[in-house]
Motif scaffolding. Structure first.
Motif, short mmCIF file in Angstrom:
data_model
loop_
_atom_site.label_atom_id
_atom_site.label_comp_id
_atom_site.label_asym_id
_atom_site.label_seq_id
_atom_site.Cartn_x
_atom_site.Cartn_y
_atom_site.Cartn_z
N ILE A 14 -9.59 -12.31 -11.08
CA ILE A 14 -8.84 -11.13 -10.69
C ILE A 14 -8.74 -11.06 -9.16
N GLY A 15 -7.92 -10.16 -8.69
CA GLY A 15 -7.72 -9.98 -7.26
C GLY A 15 -6.37 -9.35 -7.00
N ARG A 16 -6.15 -8.95 -5.77
CA ARG A 16 -4.85 -8.38 -5.43
C ARG A 16 -3.78 -9.48 -5.48
N PRO A 17 -2.51 -9.08 -5.47
CA PRO A 17 -1.44 -10.09 -5.51
C PRO A 17 -1.50 -11.05 -4.32
N ASN A 18 -1.14 -12.29 -4.58
CA ASN A 18 -0.88 -13.30 -3.55
C ASN A 18 -2.13 -13.79 -2.81
N VAL A 19 -3.29 -13.72 -3.44
CA VAL A 19 -4.49 -14.29 -2.80
C VAL A 19 -4.73 -15.73 -3.25
N GLY A 20 -3.93 -16.22 -4.21
CA GLY A 20 -4.06 -17.62 -4.63
C GLY A 20 -4.78 -17.82 -5.94
N LYS A 21 -4.77 -16.83 -6.82
CA LYS A 21 -5.47 -16.96 -8.11
C LYS A 21 -4.89 -18.10 -8.94
N SER A 22 -3.57 -18.12 -9.08
CA SER A 22 -2.94 -19.16 -9.90
C SER A 22 -3.11 -20.54 -9.28
N THR A 23 -2.99 -20.63 -7.96
CA THR A 23 -3.20 -21.91 -7.28
C THR A 23 -4.61 -22.41 -7.52
N VAL A 93 -14.47 -13.55 -11.67
CA VAL A 93 -14.28 -14.13 -10.34
C VAL A 93 -13.31 -13.23 -9.58
N LEU A 94 -13.76 -12.70 -8.48
CA LEU A 94 -12.89 -11.92 -7.60
C LEU A 94 -12.43 -12.83 -6.47
N VAL A 95 -11.12 -13.03 -6.36
CA VAL A 95 -10.56 -13.89 -5.33
C VAL A 95 -10.01 -13.01 -4.20
N ILE A 96 -10.42 -13.32 -2.98
CA ILE A 96 -9.88 -12.65 -1.80
C ILE A 96 -9.41 -13.71 -0.82
N GLU A 97 -8.73 -13.28 0.22
CA GLU A 97 -8.26 -14.19 1.25
C GLU A 97 -9.21 -14.15 2.44
N ALA A 98 -9.55 -15.32 2.97
CA ALA A 98 -10.48 -15.42 4.08
C ALA A 98 -10.05 -14.53 5.24
N GLY A 99 -10.97 -13.70 5.71
CA GLY A 99 -10.71 -12.85 6.86
C GLY A 99 -10.03 -11.55 6.55
N GLN A 100 -9.75 -11.28 5.25
CA GLN A 100 -9.03 -10.06 4.90
C GLN A 100 -9.76 -9.30 3.80
N TRP A 101 -9.88 -8.00 3.98
CA TRP A 101 -10.37 -7.10 2.92
C TRP A 101 -9.52 -5.84 2.99
N ARG A 102 -8.57 -5.74 2.06
CA ARG A 102 -7.63 -4.63 2.06
C ARG A 102 -8.02 -3.58 1.02
N ASP A 103 -7.27 -2.49 0.99
CA ASP A 103 -7.53 -1.45 0.00
C ASP A 103 -7.39 -2.00 -1.42
N LEU A 121 -17.74 -14.05 -6.00
CA LEU A 121 -16.73 -13.86 -4.97
C LEU A 121 -16.23 -15.22 -4.50
N VAL A 122 -14.93 -15.43 -4.62
CA VAL A 122 -14.29 -16.64 -4.11
C VAL A 122 -13.43 -16.25 -2.91
N ILE A 123 -13.78 -16.79 -1.76
CA ILE A 123 -13.02 -16.54 -0.54
C ILE A 123 -12.07 -17.71 -0.34
N ASN A 124 -10.80 -17.48 -0.63
CA ASN A 124 -9.81 -18.55 -0.64
C ASN A 124 -9.12 -18.67 0.73
N LYS A 125 -8.43 -19.79 0.92
CA LYS A 125 -7.63 -20.07 2.12
C LYS A 125 -8.49 -20.18 3.37
N VAL A 126 -9.71 -20.74 3.23
CA VAL A 126 -10.57 -20.90 4.41
C VAL A 126 -9.99 -21.92 5.39
#
Length: 297
Positions: A14-23, A93-103, A121-126
Protein backbone atom coordinates in the motif's frame (compact mmCIF):
# COMPACT_ATOMS: atom_id res chain seq x y z
CA UNK A 1 20.36 -31.30 10.19
CA UNK A 2 16.90 -30.07 9.21
CA UNK A 3 16.43 -28.07 6.05
CA UNK A 4 15.40 -24.42 6.18
CA UNK A 5 11.58 -24.36 6.11
CA UNK A 6 9.74 -22.97 3.12
CA UNK A 7 7.94 -19.69 3.85
CA UNK A 8 4.92 -18.35 1.99
CA UNK A 9 2.17 -15.80 2.42
CA UNK A 10 0.28 -12.81 1.10
CA UNK A 11 1.78 -9.34 1.38
CA UNK A 12 -0.36 -6.25 0.80
CA UNK A 13 1.54 -3.37 -0.81
CA UNK A 14 0.00 0.00 0.00
CA UNK A 15 0.96 3.65 -0.23
CA UNK A 16 -0.08 6.93 -1.76
CA UNK A 17 -0.31 7.18 -5.56
CA UNK A 18 2.84 7.21 -7.67
CA UNK A 19 5.40 6.00 -5.11
CA UNK A 20 6.29 2.99 -7.29
CA UNK A 21 4.21 0.14 -5.86
CA UNK A 22 3.56 -1.50 -9.22
CA UNK A 23 7.15 -1.01 -10.37
CA UNK A 24 8.33 -2.67 -7.17
CA UNK A 25 6.04 -5.68 -7.59
CA UNK A 26 6.95 -6.12 -11.26
CA UNK A 27 10.64 -6.05 -10.33
CA UNK A 28 10.20 -8.56 -7.52
CA UNK A 29 8.11 -10.93 -9.64
CA UNK A 30 10.26 -10.53 -12.76
CA UNK A 31 7.16 -10.12 -14.92
CA UNK A 32 4.91 -7.19 -15.76
CA UNK A 33 1.76 -7.93 -13.78
CA UNK A 34 0.84 -4.26 -13.23
CA UNK A 35 1.04 -1.40 -15.71
CA UNK A 36 3.08 1.69 -14.85
CA UNK A 37 3.15 5.31 -15.93
CA UNK A 38 4.32 8.62 -14.56
CA UNK A 39 0.72 9.51 -13.69
CA UNK A 40 -0.74 8.83 -10.24
CA UNK A 41 -3.64 6.38 -9.88
CA UNK A 42 -2.50 4.26 -12.84
CA UNK A 43 -3.36 1.09 -10.89
CA UNK A 44 -7.12 0.64 -10.52
CA UNK A 45 -7.50 -3.00 -9.50
CA UNK A 46 -6.33 -5.44 -6.86
CA UNK A 47 -3.74 -7.61 -8.62
CA UNK A 48 -1.63 -10.49 -7.32
CA UNK A 49 2.03 -10.77 -8.27
CA UNK A 50 3.65 -14.09 -7.31
CA UNK A 51 7.37 -14.21 -6.51
CA UNK A 52 8.60 -17.81 -6.18
CA UNK A 53 12.11 -18.75 -5.08
CA UNK A 54 13.76 -21.86 -3.58
CA UNK A 55 13.26 -20.41 -0.08
CA UNK A 56 9.65 -19.35 -0.32
CA UNK A 57 6.82 -17.67 -2.14
CA UNK A 58 5.73 -14.07 -1.66
CA UNK A 59 2.28 -13.30 -3.04
CA UNK A 60 2.20 -9.52 -3.46
CA UNK A 61 -1.18 -7.82 -3.50
CA UNK A 62 -0.85 -4.69 -5.65
CA UNK A 63 -3.41 -2.03 -4.81
CA UNK A 64 -4.57 1.33 -6.10
CA UNK A 65 -2.91 4.23 -4.31
CA UNK A 66 -4.79 5.51 -1.28
CA UNK A 67 -5.91 9.05 -1.95
CA UNK A 68 -8.24 11.63 -0.47
CA UNK A 69 -10.40 12.25 -3.56
CA UNK A 70 -13.54 10.16 -3.10
CA UNK A 71 -15.92 12.25 -5.20
CA UNK A 72 -16.49 9.77 -8.03
CA UNK A 73 -17.54 6.15 -7.81
CA UNK A 74 -14.26 4.96 -9.33
CA UNK A 75 -12.25 6.81 -6.66
CA UNK A 76 -14.34 5.22 -3.93
CA UNK A 77 -13.86 1.84 -5.60
CA UNK A 78 -10.07 2.26 -5.66
CA UNK A 79 -9.95 3.23 -1.99
CA UNK A 80 -12.10 0.21 -1.10
CA UNK A 81 -9.82 -2.05 -3.16
CA UNK A 82 -6.74 -0.69 -1.39
CA UNK A 83 -8.18 -1.11 2.09
CA UNK A 84 -9.75 -4.48 1.26
CA UNK A 85 -6.35 -5.83 0.23
CA UNK A 86 -5.41 -5.93 3.92
CA UNK A 87 -7.91 -8.72 4.54
CA UNK A 88 -6.49 -12.26 4.60
CA UNK A 89 -2.85 -11.18 4.27
CA UNK A 90 -0.04 -11.90 6.72
CA UNK A 91 2.06 -8.79 6.18
CA UNK A 92 1.75 -5.20 5.03
CA UNK A 93 4.35 -3.24 3.05
CA UNK A 94 4.07 0.54 3.12
CA UNK A 95 5.91 2.09 0.17
CA UNK A 96 7.04 5.71 0.37
CA UNK A 97 9.37 7.85 -1.72
CA UNK A 98 12.85 8.60 -0.39
CA UNK A 99 12.98 12.01 1.25
CA UNK A 100 9.22 12.55 1.23
CA UNK A 101 6.52 12.09 3.87
CA UNK A 102 3.25 13.70 2.82
CA UNK A 103 -0.22 13.81 4.35
CA UNK A 104 -1.23 10.92 2.06
CA UNK A 105 1.75 8.89 3.34
CA UNK A 106 0.51 9.50 6.87
CA UNK A 107 -3.00 8.42 5.87
CA UNK A 108 -1.62 5.22 4.30
CA UNK A 109 0.42 4.55 7.44
CA UNK A 110 -2.69 4.90 9.58
CA UNK A 111 -4.49 2.34 7.42
CA UNK A 112 -1.54 -0.04 7.87
CA UNK A 113 -1.36 0.60 11.61
CA UNK A 114 -5.10 0.08 12.12
CA UNK A 115 -4.95 -3.26 10.29
CA UNK A 116 -2.95 -4.75 13.17
CA UNK A 117 -0.61 -6.45 10.71
CA UNK A 118 3.19 -6.36 10.94
CA UNK A 119 4.24 -3.53 8.64
CA UNK A 120 7.46 -3.24 6.64
CA UNK A 121 8.53 0.19 5.44
CA UNK A 122 9.98 0.27 1.93
CA UNK A 123 11.67 3.54 1.02
CA UNK A 124 11.70 3.55 -2.77
CA UNK A 125 13.60 5.66 -5.33
CA UNK A 126 16.75 5.95 -3.20
CA UNK A 127 18.71 6.28 -6.46
CA UNK A 128 17.28 9.79 -6.78
CA UNK A 129 18.86 10.93 -3.52
CA UNK A 130 22.26 12.36 -4.42
CA UNK A 131 23.52 12.69 -0.86
CA UNK A 132 22.94 9.26 0.68
CA UNK A 133 23.83 10.77 4.05
CA UNK A 134 20.36 12.31 4.02
CA UNK A 135 18.70 8.88 4.22
CA UNK A 136 19.55 8.04 7.84
CA UNK A 137 18.05 11.26 9.29
CA UNK A 138 14.99 10.76 7.07
CA UNK A 139 14.54 7.17 8.28
CA UNK A 140 14.97 8.31 11.88
CA UNK A 141 12.28 10.96 11.44
CA UNK A 142 9.76 8.64 9.77
CA UNK A 143 10.24 5.80 12.29
CA UNK A 144 10.43 7.98 15.41
CA UNK A 145 6.80 7.49 16.46
CA UNK A 146 5.79 4.76 14.04
CA UNK A 147 6.48 1.07 14.53
CA UNK A 148 7.78 -0.94 11.59
CA UNK A 149 8.89 -4.58 11.58
CA UNK A 150 11.78 -3.69 9.26
CA UNK A 151 12.90 -0.85 7.00
CA UNK A 152 14.33 -1.35 3.50
CA UNK A 153 15.70 1.46 1.32
CA UNK A 154 15.43 0.26 -2.30
CA UNK A 155 15.21 1.34 -5.91
CA UNK A 156 12.63 -0.76 -7.70
CA UNK A 157 13.47 0.81 -11.06
CA UNK A 158 17.22 0.16 -10.72
CA UNK A 159 16.88 -3.16 -8.88
CA UNK A 160 18.78 -1.91 -5.83
CA UNK A 161 18.52 -3.99 -2.60
CA UNK A 162 15.57 -6.08 -3.83
CA UNK A 163 17.23 -9.33 -2.74
CA UNK A 164 17.56 -7.90 0.77
CA UNK A 165 13.86 -7.03 0.70
CA UNK A 166 12.93 -10.51 -0.52
CA UNK A 167 14.89 -12.19 2.30
CA UNK A 168 13.42 -9.82 4.86
CA UNK A 169 9.83 -10.46 3.79
CA UNK A 170 10.33 -14.23 3.76
CA UNK A 171 11.68 -14.08 7.33
CA UNK A 172 8.45 -12.42 8.43
CA UNK A 173 6.12 -14.82 6.60
CA UNK A 174 5.03 -18.12 8.17
CA UNK A 175 6.41 -21.52 7.28
CA UNK A 176 4.01 -22.80 4.67
CA UNK A 177 3.58 -24.82 1.53
CA UNK A 178 3.48 -22.77 -1.70
CA UNK A 179 0.16 -21.06 -2.31
CA UNK A 180 0.52 -21.14 -6.11
CA UNK A 181 2.41 -23.15 -8.69
CA UNK A 182 6.02 -22.08 -9.17
CA UNK A 183 5.32 -21.07 -12.79
CA UNK A 184 2.39 -18.80 -11.90
CA UNK A 185 3.04 -15.06 -11.76
CA UNK A 186 -0.44 -13.54 -11.34
CA UNK A 187 -4.07 -14.36 -10.69
CA UNK A 188 -5.27 -12.22 -13.59
CA UNK A 189 -6.33 -13.51 -17.00
CA UNK A 190 -4.60 -12.79 -20.29
CA UNK A 191 -7.61 -10.72 -21.37
CA UNK A 192 -7.24 -8.54 -18.29
CA UNK A 193 -3.51 -8.05 -18.88
CA UNK A 194 -4.12 -7.06 -22.49
CA UNK A 195 -6.75 -4.49 -21.49
CA UNK A 196 -4.31 -3.04 -18.98
CA UNK A 197 -1.51 -2.80 -21.54
CA UNK A 198 -3.82 -0.83 -23.82
CA UNK A 199 -4.86 1.43 -20.94
CA UNK A 200 -1.18 1.95 -20.11
CA UNK A 201 -0.75 3.63 -23.49
CA UNK A 202 -3.76 5.84 -22.82
CA UNK A 203 -2.10 6.92 -19.56
CA UNK A 204 1.16 7.64 -21.34
CA UNK A 205 -0.03 9.28 -24.55
CA UNK A 206 -3.05 11.37 -23.61
CA UNK A 207 -3.29 14.72 -21.82
CA UNK A 208 -3.29 15.32 -18.10
CA UNK A 209 -6.93 14.53 -17.26
CA UNK A 210 -8.22 12.48 -20.18
CA UNK A 211 -6.69 9.09 -19.21
CA UNK A 212 -8.81 9.04 -16.05
CA UNK A 213 -11.97 9.21 -18.18
CA UNK A 214 -10.99 6.13 -20.19
CA UNK A 215 -11.35 2.41 -19.66
CA UNK A 216 -10.83 -0.59 -21.94
CA UNK A 217 -12.98 -3.63 -22.66
CA UNK A 218 -11.72 -6.64 -24.63
CA UNK A 219 -14.35 -7.69 -27.17
CA UNK A 220 -12.41 -10.53 -28.79
CA UNK A 221 -9.37 -12.53 -27.71
CA UNK A 222 -8.54 -15.35 -30.12
CA UNK A 223 -5.41 -17.39 -29.50
CA UNK A 224 -4.56 -18.77 -32.91
CA UNK A 225 -1.61 -21.01 -33.72
CA UNK A 226 0.88 -18.22 -34.45
CA UNK A 227 -0.97 -15.06 -33.52
CA UNK A 228 -3.24 -13.40 -30.99
CA UNK A 229 -6.20 -11.64 -32.60
CA UNK A 230 -7.55 -9.00 -30.26
CA UNK A 231 -10.40 -6.52 -30.61
CA UNK A 232 -10.86 -3.90 -27.89
CA UNK A 233 -13.02 -0.86 -27.21
CA UNK A 234 -11.80 2.26 -25.46
CA UNK A 235 -14.64 3.91 -23.56
CA UNK A 236 -14.68 7.62 -22.78
CA UNK A 237 -17.30 9.86 -21.17
CA UNK A 238 -17.87 12.62 -23.75
CA UNK A 239 -17.80 13.10 -27.52
CA UNK A 240 -14.98 15.65 -27.19
CA UNK A 241 -12.85 13.04 -25.44
CA UNK A 242 -13.53 10.54 -28.21
CA UNK A 243 -12.26 13.04 -30.77
CA UNK A 244 -9.03 13.48 -28.81
CA UNK A 245 -8.46 9.72 -28.48
CA UNK A 246 -8.98 9.21 -32.22
CA UNK A 247 -6.93 12.26 -33.22
CA UNK A 248 -6.69 13.98 -36.58
CA UNK A 249 -7.32 11.40 -39.27
CA UNK A 250 -7.08 8.65 -36.64
CA UNK A 251 -3.43 9.47 -35.88
CA UNK A 252 -3.67 9.24 -32.09
CA UNK A 253 -5.57 5.96 -32.20
CA UNK A 254 -2.96 4.49 -34.54
CA UNK A 255 -0.16 5.58 -32.20
CA UNK A 256 -1.90 4.08 -29.19
CA UNK A 257 -2.65 0.88 -31.07
CA UNK A 258 0.90 0.46 -32.37
CA UNK A 259 2.50 0.98 -28.95
CA UNK A 260 -0.04 -1.31 -27.27
CA UNK A 261 0.49 -4.02 -29.90
CA UNK A 262 4.26 -3.96 -29.37
CA UNK A 263 3.78 -4.13 -25.59
CA UNK A 264 1.40 -7.10 -25.91
CA UNK A 265 3.81 -8.89 -28.27
CA UNK A 266 6.64 -8.36 -25.80
CA UNK A 267 4.53 -9.60 -22.89
CA UNK A 268 3.16 -12.71 -24.57
CA UNK A 269 6.03 -13.39 -27.01
CA UNK A 270 3.53 -13.79 -29.85
CA UNK A 271 2.59 -11.86 -32.96
CA UNK A 272 -0.50 -9.74 -32.32
CA UNK A 273 -3.23 -8.36 -34.56
CA UNK A 274 -4.96 -5.57 -32.63
CA UNK A 275 -8.11 -3.67 -33.56
CA UNK A 276 -9.24 -0.68 -31.48
CA UNK A 277 -12.49 1.28 -31.38
CA UNK A 278 -13.56 4.21 -29.25
CA UNK A 279 -17.08 4.69 -27.86
CA UNK A 280 -18.81 7.09 -25.48
CA UNK A 281 -20.38 5.87 -22.24
CA UNK A 282 -21.47 9.00 -20.43
CA UNK A 283 -20.25 9.40 -16.82
CA UNK A 284 -19.17 5.75 -16.61
CA UNK A 285 -16.61 6.52 -13.87
CA UNK A 286 -19.36 7.73 -11.52
CA UNK A 287 -21.80 4.92 -12.24
CA UNK A 288 -21.61 1.83 -9.99
CA UNK A 289 -23.43 -0.37 -12.54
CA UNK A 290 -21.14 0.73 -15.35
CA UNK A 291 -18.09 0.05 -13.20
CA UNK A 292 -19.26 -3.49 -12.50
CA UNK A 293 -19.89 -4.00 -16.21
CA UNK A 294 -16.32 -2.94 -16.92
CA UNK A 295 -14.95 -5.41 -14.38
CA UNK A 296 -14.42 -3.12 -11.38
CA UNK A 297 -15.49 -5.60 -8.70
Amino acid sequence: MSETPFHAGLVAVIGRPNVGKSTLINAMVGYKVSIVSARPQTTRHRILGIDSSPDGQIVFVDTPGLHSDGKRAINRYMNRAARGALADVQLCVLVIEAGQWRDEDEAAWQVARDSGLPCVLVINKVDRIRDKGELLPFIATVTQEREFAEVFPVSAEKGVALDDLRRGLLRLLPASEPLYGEDEVTDRSERFLVAELIREQLMRQLGAELPYATTVMIERFADEERMLRISATIFVERDGQKAIVIGAGGSRMRSIGQAARLAIESQFERKVFLELWCKVREAWSDNENALRGFGYE
